[in-house]
Design a protein around this motif. Structure first.
Motif, PDB file in Angstrom:
ATOM      1  N   LEU A  84       0.791  -1.243  -0.092  1.00  0.00           N
ATOM      2  CA  LEU A  84      -0.097   0.118  -0.168  1.00  0.00           C
ATOM      3  C   LEU A  84       0.797   1.264  -0.033  1.00  0.00           C
ATOM      4  O   LEU A  84       0.601   1.940  -0.994  1.00  0.00           O
ATOM      5  N   PHE A  85       1.546   1.392   1.061  1.00  0.00           N
ATOM      6  CA  PHE A  85       2.338   2.808   1.166  1.00  0.00           C
ATOM      7  C   PHE A  85       3.298   3.382   0.113  1.00  0.00           C
ATOM      8  O   PHE A  85       3.328   4.267  -0.150  1.00  0.00           O
ATOM      9  N   ARG A  86       3.955   2.242  -0.517  1.00  0.00           N
ATOM     10  CA  ARG A  86       4.695   2.480  -1.506  1.00  0.00           C
ATOM     11  C   ARG A  86       4.030   3.356  -2.764  1.00  0.00           C
ATOM     12  O   ARG A  86       4.528   3.864  -3.336  1.00  0.00           O
ATOM     13  N   HIS A  87       2.857   3.054  -3.053  1.00  0.00           N
ATOM     14  CA  HIS A  87       1.954   3.634  -4.018  1.00  0.00           C
ATOM     15  C   HIS A  87       1.607   5.266  -3.577  1.00  0.00           C
ATOM     16  O   HIS A  87       1.014   5.874  -4.421  1.00  0.00           O
ATOM     17  N   LEU A  88       1.912   5.524  -2.239  1.00  0.00           N
ATOM     18  CA  LEU A  88       1.553   7.072  -1.905  1.00  0.00           C
ATOM     19  C   LEU A  88       2.780   7.912  -1.789  1.00  0.00           C
ATOM     20  O   LEU A  88       2.283   9.021  -1.516  1.00  0.00           O
ATOM     21  N   ARG A 178      17.053  12.235  -1.675  1.00  0.00           N
ATOM     22  CA  ARG A 178      16.624  10.937  -2.131  1.00  0.00           C
ATOM     23  C   ARG A 178      17.166  10.550  -3.513  1.00  0.00           C
ATOM     24  O   ARG A 178      17.992   9.500  -3.522  1.00  0.00           O
ATOM     25  N   ASP A 179      17.460  11.666  -4.383  1.00  0.00           N
ATOM     26  CA  ASP A 179      18.188  11.369  -5.547  1.00  0.00           C
ATOM     27  C   ASP A 179      19.529  10.918  -5.593  1.00  0.00           C
ATOM     28  O   ASP A 179      20.023  10.060  -6.133  1.00  0.00           O
ATOM     29  N   ILE A 186      22.257   2.905  -3.855  1.00  0.00           N
ATOM     30  CA  ILE A 186      21.831   2.225  -2.622  1.00  0.00           C
ATOM     31  C   ILE A 186      20.231   1.943  -2.965  1.00  0.00           C
ATOM     32  O   ILE A 186      19.372   2.972  -3.501  1.00  0.00           O
ATOM     33  N   ASP A 187      19.784   0.914  -2.374  1.00  0.00           N
ATOM     34  CA  ASP A 187      18.442   0.661  -2.671  1.00  0.00           C
ATOM     35  C   ASP A 187      17.528   1.290  -1.757  1.00  0.00           C
ATOM     36  O   ASP A 187      16.865   0.941  -0.558  1.00  0.00           O
ATOM     37  N   ILE A 188      16.907   2.407  -2.193  1.00  0.00           N
ATOM     38  CA  ILE A 188      16.071   3.431  -1.458  1.00  0.00           C
ATOM     39  C   ILE A 188      14.835   2.755  -1.094  1.00  0.00           C
ATOM     40  O   ILE A 188      14.070   2.697   0.037  1.00  0.00           O
ATOM     41  N   LYS A 189      14.434   1.765  -2.102  1.00  0.00           N
ATOM     42  CA  LYS A 189      12.985   0.993  -1.802  1.00  0.00           C
ATOM     43  C   LYS A 189      13.142   0.142  -0.426  1.00  0.00           C
ATOM     44  O   LYS A 189      12.128  -0.058   0.253  1.00  0.00           O
ATOM     45  N   THR A 193      11.391   0.036   3.020  1.00  0.00           N
ATOM     46  CA  THR A 193      10.541  -0.780   3.703  1.00  0.00           C
ATOM     47  C   THR A 193      11.039  -1.100   4.935  1.00  0.00           C
ATOM     48  O   THR A 193      10.246  -1.440   6.079  1.00  0.00           O
ATOM     49  N   LEU A 194      12.184  -1.130   5.432  1.00  0.00           N
ATOM     50  CA  LEU A 194      12.850  -1.267   6.829  1.00  0.00           C
ATOM     51  C   LEU A 194      12.459  -0.238   7.625  1.00  0.00           C
ATOM     52  O   LEU A 194      11.838  -0.514   8.591  1.00  0.00           O
TER      53      LEU A 194
END
Lengths: 288, 253, 331
Positions: A84-88, A178-179, A186-189, A193-194
């Motif tokens: 869910l939150f990823r889409h926000l 972020r960029d 680095i895997d920001i995703k 999640t963590l």
């Protein structure tokens, strides 16, 4: 009012404040790093309490229940972030509010379906079920001290994690740029999640350890959520330090308020918030 | 020489340890274009933001008609007759071109009693908006939605909005950025015309435009004023030539 | 465009006319339901003024709705009917005043802060009524007699009669719609929309943004008060739940479901939401599941947030109608 009584209230206030910190630190991290407002954060606190209650009644032991429940909440957090939150992240706050409001309703109803609408109590673990006598007729429960100790340890660990570790560095960099983080490969995703799972687990853990002190009730989540909003507003969005300062402030203010001026105790935290808004609208530790 | 309409004295802005604008004193006169040049990061845009009230100054004064306006909010300063355009186009994208200009013009009239009458029925405001669009060369685009304009046209709209507020002082932050040669030429002509009745501060990189327009030139480096004076004075300043690496091509064209 | 403008002009009147005829056809359950829809439509339009037109995402709008209900319950005599002539303006006035005071504080913040702070102040009011004896605590207060609307000795509208109350509510809903439409077409309304699109630029153009936002906040509070007053009259009691954050969430859902930034969208949203609520909680249809209707509602809300950001009004524009956001502009 004598010294022992003041001491007890002081300890209670600190304990409540530290507990608030566990819940609000996750909220403020998620705000600060992902830019997400999560109304359902209080639901994680509630889920923690209900998990503690049901697992404790199954296993007969709160400590075992907590150990079993923590991985569950981490998985819950990771799952919610992925689904869910990823889409926000790139969406307007308006939709974050709406989606997480819907999520609250879902959590409340699932709670009702799984655990019912009754109020439950959880027994204090036998090992910690003692009191330290302060005067002839006043004493302080060991369990509360233990909670404060655990919260302090977690706060220190969180501080260490954010300030000293590589993950923490990435978290801080992710918050500011972020960029840049992404361009470093680095895997920001994964970090998101963590961080989200960490926030969920902290809130749920707070619900678990507090279950023996306050009963486990259906709408416990929303009350905690609103107080945590006040904490974040006072402390400054994204500031873990600010969350700590504001949590302790509110913990003490509410505890002493209930003793000294019980009629208006519920208002005190909001008055505090109003004062901060007039004086420093960006919060005590917030960036302008 | 006429009295300066806007003057800064020792204007300074610090961001934490960084001094973005350091002890800048300059003045703007009606009938003059005061051009500020300097490499990226020299503090030109920050200077504009200090003058327009978008940023509060750390220290120093901004005098408008002899009154210190440092510390006032940007809307107050705007209402006192200081108009600005932005380096990054800053318009109302979903509105029509005309509505953009009309809103700007509307800001000059008290609004308290206008809650029930239709916004378009005020001829004076419509006229002001129309004239501003005409001056900026956008009259033929009035009914287009601003988001559908070309980049250059959006820059023109930026200027038109600024004009519709009838300012006495114009702060133009790189109005030519991203414009084609034809559009640039138009804009230079427009600024030249506006000079007669306005005090203009122009930040610009395009050296043709700079020397076509400048009555007075200030060179900023690292937040400080390196040199200020007439274009000829600045051109021949050894300090400027020394500081500007590759500056020969800039200044001796 | 001309065609759209013409439709905008006559369609609301047709809808109002049809709604006014409704009591002739059906007189009980559905009329009460429709009354509720119309009251919620006022509430949703008042929030749309903030969210859709001024760019202020308030998550505490139920505070003003509930406050007006409590104002009615507390201002009137306990067992006799109060007069609508002074309790309605009184209740709305209290809401405007409270909105202006809270507005002075909350408008110092933006974005996420604004959402949290509006919610927190609403919750403060919730606790005032929940924890103190002022408003009967968590039980609330009964309004034993509906307010009267008399002129001298003549009864103008008898609010005890369902159809007369329905017409009164319809009158207020239509009034709110046209009032807001008028205001949004004015210089003031244009300035609000400008603030929503680009607050920074408005300030640079010389608009005192804060004052405009405060005025909008006060107006929205007053209109939410109108809705809350009417709701309290309809239900015959008030309790803290009417100003709970669930109410704030519900009205936000109505605004977005209908399509924010369009007044008719707010009305459609209120209609759809109340109807959904009725259907999902209908035990005859869903049996035991109806008890947990909020589960379905929650999932639906999440789906709307994810897949229908422009709401039902946005869905209509997808099928070839003009962008809904221009409604007030080419009014």
């Amino acid at each position: 009012m004598d010294l022992a009584f003041v001491l007890i209230q002081l300890l209670n206030g600190l304990q409540y404040g530290l507990l608030l910190f566990l819940v609000s630190s996750g909220l403020t991290l998620v705000f600060g790093i992902m830019g997400i407002i999560n109304l359902a954060h209080g639901s994680f606190y509630m889920v923690g309490a209900y998990l503690a209650w049901s697992l404790a009644s199954m296993t007969g032991n709160l400590a075992t229940a907590i150990l079993l429940a923590i991985p569950l909440t981490v998985v819950l957090g990771m799952g919610l972030e992925r689904l869910l939150f990823r889409h926000l992240y790139s969406r307007d706050h308006l939709y974050q509010v709406l989606l997480t409001y819907g999520l609250i309703l879902v959590f409340e109803e699932l709670r009702s379906l799984i655990w019912g609408d009754d109020v439950h109590g959880v027994a204090v673990p036998a090992l910690l079920n003692a009191s330290i006598p302060l005067t002839e007729n006043l004493s302080y429960p060991v369990y509360r001290l233990a909670i404060s100790g655990v919260c302090l340890l977690l706060a220190l660990a969180l501080y260490f994690l954010i300030q000293k570790t590589r993950l923490g560095m990435m978290i801080r960099a992710g918050a500011s740029n972020r960029d840049m983080v992404q361009s470093l490969g680095i895997d920001i995703k994964l970090i998101y999640t963590l961080v989200f799972a960490l926030g969920v687990a902290l809130a749920a853990f707070a619900g678990m350890i507090n279950a023996p002190l306050s009963s486990v009730t259906p709408n416990m989540g929303s009350h905690v959520l609103i107080i945590c909003f006040v904490v974040v507003v006072i402390g400054g969005i994204g500031s873990v330090k600010g969350a700590m300062a504001a949590s302790l402030m509110i913990g003490l203010a509410e505890t002493f308020g209930q003793v000294l001026v019980p009629e208006v105790a519920g208002m005190i935290v909001y008055v505090l918030m109003a004062i901060v808004l007039v004086w420093r609208p960006e919060g005590l530790f917030g960036r302008k | 020489m006429t009295e300066a309409i806007l003057r800064t004295e020792g204007l300074t802005k610090r961001f934490g340890g960084l001094v973005a604008v350091s002890d800048v004193s300059l003045d703007l006169h009606v009938g003059e274009v005061h051009v500020v040049i300097g490499p990226n990061g020299a503090g030109k845009s920050t200077l504009t933001n200090l003058l327009s009230g978008d940023l509060p100054a750390t220290s120093g004064r901004v005098m408008l008609d002899g009154r210190d306006i440092a510390g006032l909010s940007s809307d107050q300063i705007s209402r006192m007759g200081v108009g600005r355009s932005y380096q990054k186009t800053n318009i109302f994208l979903p509105f029509t071109v005309f509505e953009n200009a009309r809103l700007a013009a509307q800001s000059r009239t008290p609004n308290a009693l206008r809650v029930f009458s239709r916004a378009e029925q005020y001829e004076a405001i419509n006229a002001l908006a129309g004239v501003a669009l005409e001056s900026a060369g956008l009259a033929h685009r009035a009914q287009r939605v601003a988001a559908t304009l070309s980049h250059g046209e959006q820059r023109q709209l930026e200027i038109a909005m600024c004009l519709a507020t009838q300012p006495r002082v114009l702060l133009l932050d790189e109005p030519l950025a991203g414009m084609g040669p034809h559009e640039s030429q138009r804009m230079v002509e427009l600024i030249g015309k506006l000079r007669a009745e306005h005090a203009i501060m122009l930040i610009e990189h395009d050296m043709d435009a700079v020397f076509a327009l400048a009555n007075r030139l200030t060179v900023m480096v690292n937040g400080e004023v390196l040199e200020t004076g007439s274009p000829e004075q600045v051109r021949s300043s050894p300090a400027v030539q020394a500081a500007y690496l590759g500056g020969e091509e800039l200044l001796h064209e | 465009m001309m065609q759209g403008g013409a439709i905008n002009r006559w369609l609301p009147w047709v809808v109002i006319g049809l709604l006014a005829l409704f009591p002739m056809v059906e007189s009980n359950f559905y009329m009460q339901l429709l009354t509720k829809v119309l009251i919620m439509a006022i509430f949703a339009m008042s929030l749309d003024l903030l969210v859709g037109y001024t760019g202020l995402v308030s998550f505490g709008h139920a505070a003003y709705f509930g406050l007006a209900g409590y104002a009615l319950a507390l201002m009137g005599p306990k067992y006799e009917a109060a007069s609508l002539w002074w309790t309605l303006p009184g209740a709305m006035g209290i809401c405007v005043a409270f909105a202006l005071v809270t507005g002075l504080l909350v408008l110092r913040t933006r974005g996420i802060y604004f959402i949290m702070v509006t919610l927190a102040f609403a919750q403060m009011l919730y606790f005032v009524f929940h924890d103190t004896k002022l408003g009967g605590g968590s039980d609330g207060i009964y309004i034993y007699a509906k307010p009267t609307m008399n002129f001298g000795e003549t009864v103008l509208v008898n609010l005890e009669k369902l159809d007369q109350f329905y017409w009164l509510v319809l009158f207020f809903t239509a009034g709110t719609y046209f009032l807001l439409r008028r205001i949004l077409g004015s210089s003031f309304g244009r300035a609000l929309m400008g603030i929503k699109v680009n607050e920074h630029r408005m300030r640079a153009l010389g608009f005192p943004v804060f004052r405009y936002q405060l005025a909008s906040f006060g107006l929205a509070g007053g209109l939410a008060g109108l809705a809350g007053y009417l709701a309290a009259v309809q239900f015959g009691f008030v309790n803290p739940e009417i100003l709970s954050w669930h109410q704030s969430g519900a009205v936000l859902m109505m605004v977005i479901l209908g399509g924010m930034g369009t007044l008719h969208g707010a009305v459609i949203g209120a209609f759809a939401f109340v109807l959904l609520q009725e259907v999902l909680s209908n035990q005859a249809w869903f049996g035991i599941a109806a008890k947990h209707w909020q589960l379905a509602m929650g999932i639906l809300i999440m789906l709307v947030a994810l897949y229908l950001p422009q709401g039902l009004a946005g869905l209509m524009t997808k099928f070839g109608r003009k962008p809904a956001t221009e409604e007030a502009v080419d009014d």
